[in-house]
Design a protein around this motif. Structure first.
Motif, PDB file in Angstrom:
ATOM      1  N   PHE A  95      44.974  29.941  -6.195  1.00  0.00           N
ATOM      2  CA  PHE A  95      45.515  31.243  -6.481  1.00  0.00           C
ATOM      3  C   PHE A  95      46.223  31.898  -5.279  1.00  0.00           C
ATOM      4  O   PHE A  95      45.796  31.781  -4.172  1.00  0.00           O
ATOM      5  N   LEU A  96      47.294  32.598  -5.564  1.00  0.00           N
ATOM      6  CA  LEU A  96      47.874  33.447  -4.654  1.00  0.00           C
ATOM      7  C   LEU A  96      48.163  34.887  -5.338  1.00  0.00           C
ATOM      8  O   LEU A  96      49.110  35.066  -5.877  1.00  0.00           O
ATOM      9  N   PRO A  97      47.302  35.784  -5.000  1.00  0.00           N
ATOM     10  CA  PRO A  97      47.210  37.033  -5.303  1.00  0.00           C
ATOM     11  C   PRO A  97      48.643  37.994  -4.964  1.00  0.00           C
ATOM     12  O   PRO A  97      49.203  37.482  -4.042  1.00  0.00           O
ATOM     13  N   ILE A  98      48.800  39.003  -5.785  1.00  0.00           N
ATOM     14  CA  ILE A  98      49.786  39.751  -5.308  1.00  0.00           C
ATOM     15  C   ILE A  98      49.658  40.611  -4.169  1.00  0.00           C
ATOM     16  O   ILE A  98      48.442  41.094  -3.786  1.00  0.00           O
ATOM     17  N   PHE A  99      50.587  40.796  -3.219  1.00  0.00           N
ATOM     18  CA  PHE A  99      50.572  41.823  -2.075  1.00  0.00           C
ATOM     19  C   PHE A  99      51.760  42.701  -2.034  1.00  0.00           C
ATOM     20  O   PHE A  99      52.778  42.356  -2.581  1.00  0.00           O
ATOM     21  N   PRO A 100      51.566  43.834  -1.700  1.00  0.00           N
ATOM     22  CA  PRO A 100      50.158  44.486  -1.103  1.00  0.00           C
ATOM     23  C   PRO A 100      49.305  45.045  -2.132  1.00  0.00           C
ATOM     24  O   PRO A 100      49.341  46.484  -2.132  1.00  0.00           O
ATOM     25  N   ALA A 101      48.469  44.361  -2.764  1.00  0.00           N
ATOM     26  CA  ALA A 101      47.717  44.873  -3.729  1.00  0.00           C
ATOM     27  C   ALA A 101      46.280  44.508  -3.476  1.00  0.00           C
ATOM     28  O   ALA A 101      46.148  43.766  -2.671  1.00  0.00           O
ATOM     29  N   ILE A 102      45.352  45.229  -3.950  1.00  0.00           N
ATOM     30  CA  ILE A 102      43.962  45.120  -3.382  1.00  0.00           C
ATOM     31  C   ILE A 102      43.338  43.989  -3.686  1.00  0.00           C
ATOM     32  O   ILE A 102      42.645  43.274  -2.892  1.00  0.00           O
ATOM     33  N   SER A 103      43.689  43.067  -4.748  1.00  0.00           N
ATOM     34  CA  SER A 103      43.247  41.753  -5.088  1.00  0.00           C
ATOM     35  C   SER A 103      43.693  40.644  -3.850  1.00  0.00           C
ATOM     36  O   SER A 103      43.093  39.687  -3.715  1.00  0.00           O
ATOM     37  N   LYS A 118      43.244  40.996  -0.997  1.00  0.00           N
ATOM     38  CA  LYS A 118      42.130  40.988   0.137  1.00  0.00           C
ATOM     39  C   LYS A 118      41.203  39.852  -0.241  1.00  0.00           C
ATOM     40  O   LYS A 118      40.508  39.117   0.766  1.00  0.00           O
ATOM     41  N   THR A 119      40.875  39.166  -1.465  1.00  0.00           N
ATOM     42  CA  THR A 119      40.351  38.097  -1.571  1.00  0.00           C
ATOM     43  C   THR A 119      40.558  37.115  -0.553  1.00  0.00           C
ATOM     44  O   THR A 119      39.998  36.134  -0.275  1.00  0.00           O
ATOM     45  N   ARG A 120      41.914  36.645  -0.681  1.00  0.00           N
ATOM     46  CA  ARG A 120      42.366  35.672  -0.045  1.00  0.00           C
ATOM     47  C   ARG A 120      42.153  35.668   1.559  1.00  0.00           C
ATOM     48  O   ARG A 120      41.832  34.762   2.289  1.00  0.00           O
ATOM     49  N   ILE A 121      42.109  36.932   2.166  1.00  0.00           N
ATOM     50  CA  ILE A 121      42.018  37.249   3.472  1.00  0.00           C
ATOM     51  C   ILE A 121      40.458  36.900   3.940  1.00  0.00           C
ATOM     52  O   ILE A 121      40.275  36.404   5.026  1.00  0.00           O
ATOM     53  N   PHE A 122      39.564  37.032   3.222  1.00  0.00           N
ATOM     54  CA  PHE A 122      38.213  37.313   3.633  1.00  0.00           C
ATOM     55  C   PHE A 122      37.456  35.939   2.933  1.00  0.00           C
ATOM     56  O   PHE A 122      36.429  35.668   3.342  1.00  0.00           O
ATOM     57  N   ILE A 123      38.189  35.512   2.043  1.00  0.00           N
ATOM     58  CA  ILE A 123      37.439  34.018   1.708  1.00  0.00           C
ATOM     59  C   ILE A 123      37.684  32.841   2.337  1.00  0.00           C
ATOM     60  O   ILE A 123      38.990  32.661   2.754  1.00  0.00           O
ATOM     61  N   LYS A 134      41.827  28.743  -2.297  1.00  0.00           N
ATOM     62  CA  LYS A 134      43.219  29.166  -1.847  1.00  0.00           C
ATOM     63  C   LYS A 134      44.239  28.300  -1.959  1.00  0.00           C
ATOM     64  O   LYS A 134      45.482  28.757  -2.310  1.00  0.00           O
ATOM     65  N   GLU A 135      43.783  27.064  -2.579  1.00  0.00           N
ATOM     66  CA  GLU A 135      45.064  26.295  -2.905  1.00  0.00           C
ATOM     67  C   GLU A 135      45.305  26.376  -4.583  1.00  0.00           C
ATOM     68  O   GLU A 135      46.309  26.044  -5.135  1.00  0.00           O
TER      69      GLU A 135
END
Length: 446
Positions: A431-439, A441-446, A428-429
């Motif tokens: 990567f910060l993926p694009i929102f609202p893209a499906i990727s 979700k990795t930040r939400i559930f990891i 989490k420190e």
């Protein structure tokens, strides 16, 4: 006699990546192909299949949204779709030849067989190779049953000019399940006869159940625990019978019982190259028991949990061999995290430690997520969307499985995290993926 530094038998992903890596070397390379250049994937397999899936997925998603913003679900015109598919892929073999020649490799069309560990016979000509790589892949299996000659293969299905009204598929693995979805979406009545008590045995059963249920809801009929005993022709129809008493009359029968190593014409036994039911036997350097002869790709007998027989695995092995031959590495091959997916509807995908293994081992933590209320999935009425993650005792993500309309892309987002071998905080420190893209979700559930 012509002489080469390296000869690759087979022109699929192994040969493509191998020749690409060597294009700037001074080595003489020959690629020999006994069928269509480019191999199974672009000519008879994954690429035409994923091309057809573009239309199929659109149709099935429009059905899911019928009455929820879509007033008229889409339909498939099989003849038009197949005509476009053939136009799209007809130039591939010639393009594959040009691609390998642009990598400064020679190409030759013909069936290769070993004379000795350094010599092949192709089209009656003897050719010498300092090192020879067997990369002939697999071919469709033919069940040893009465009437097997009446069955068609997945290769045939992906070139069907006209859609049969009724189809029986023998086998509920990747091939049978994916073809069933395609043919059903196009308008055929489809039945699957499977020897085991479930489909897609390589995947997490709870997710497979959702796939099977959705396919049944779309009209596909499953017959589990049935061993096909024979296929007969009855006028214009075919009759499929099982040892358990099942009888189905249909218009078209597909043997989707899997694939087998394509080694029949290589003359391996004469040279003493060892092989088993799974394919050619190799060591950790992809070398056979005969010095100077190597094998890579789907033709190799290997552990599916470590190196599944997939296009990316084959390409990776081709890259490894080019580096090993050229002295860029002297270490045994080490496989990265490899994801796999069945492009059914919904899709099912996984990577890393399997959920089934994790549930039987107290060293792992298994976390289930219901995705159906998430904005991304409600937008397509994806009521099957579920994600399961596996963490080790150090809080590192080590496995992931998903069933959803977008499972293959979703699991791809987790493969990097598994491969990086970092804990949740570190990821989490970083990567910060694009929102609202499906990727995201990795930040939400990891």
């Amino acid at each position: 006699m012509k002489k080469y530094d390296y000869i690759v038998i087979g022109s699929g992903p192994v040969a493509n990546s191998f020749s690409s890596e060597l294009k700037d070397s001074n080595k003489k390379v020959l690629i020999v192909e006994g069928d269509a250049f480019g191999g199974i994937c672009p000519n008879y397999g994954c690429e035409p299949k994923i091309f057809l899936e573009g239309a199929v997925k659109t149709v099935l998603m429009s059905r899911q949204l019928s009455g929820k913003g879509i007033s008229q679900p889409a339909t498939i015109n099989w003849e038009d779709l197949m005509k476009r598919k053939k136009q799209t892929f007809e130039a591939h073999p010639e393009n594959a030849i040009k691609g390998m020649q642009s990598n400064h490799a020679d190409t030759l069309i013909g069936t290769a067989s070993f004379i000795d560990s350094h010599t092949l016979k192709v089209n009656g000509e003897e050719i010498y190779g300092e090192k020879i790589v067997i990369a002939t892949g697999q071919k469709p299996n033919k069940l040893p049953i009465e009437g097997s000659e009446l069955t068609f293969s997945s290769n045939d299905v992906l070139s069907l000019d006209y859609l049969p009204k009724n189809v029986v598929l023998i086998g509920g693995g990747y091939i049978g399940m994916e073809l069933a979805v395609i043919l059903n979406a196009a308008g055929a009545h489809v039945e699957i006869v499977e020897f085991a008590d479930r489909a897609l045995t390589a995947f997490y059963w709870e997710h497979v159940k959702d796939v099977v249920q959705e396919m049944e809801d779309q009209g596909i009929i499953f017959h589990f625990n049935h061993a096909v005993s024979n296929v007969e022709k009855n006028g214009e129809k075919y009759v499929v019978a099982s040892k358990q008493g099942l009888t189905i009359e249909t218009d078209y029968v597909v043997d989707a019982s899997g694939r087998v190593p394509n080694i029949d014409n290589l003359n391996l036994d004469e040279v003493g190259i060892e092989h088993d039911r799974g394919g050619v036997l190799v060591n950790d350097y992809l070398e056979t028991n005969v010095k100077g002869v190597y094998a890579a790709g789907d033709v190799v007998s290997k552990d599916p949990l470590v190196a599944p027989k997939l296009t990316p695995t084959s390409a990776y092995e081709g890259e490894y061999l080019s580096d090993y031959f050229e002295g860029k590495t002297d270490t045994p091959i080490k496989y990265p995290v490899i994801g796999s997916a069945a492009f059914t509807f919904p899709q099912i995908a996984q990577a890393g430690v399997s959920v089934s293994e994790a549930l039987e081992n107290e060293d792992y933590e298994v976390v289930h997520h219901d995705l159906t209320s998430d904005y991304f999935y409600t937008g397509t009425n994806d009521y099957n969307a579920k994600l399961t993650l596996v963490f080790d005792h150090n809080n590192r993500l080590v496995g992931a499985s998903e069933v959803s309309q977008t499972a293959a892309d979703d699991i791809n987002n987790f493969i990097d995290i598994i491969g990086m071998d970092v804990d949740k905080r570190e990821w989490k420190e970083t990567f910060l993926p694009i929102f609202p893209a499906i990727s995201y979700k990795t930040r939400i559930f990891i």
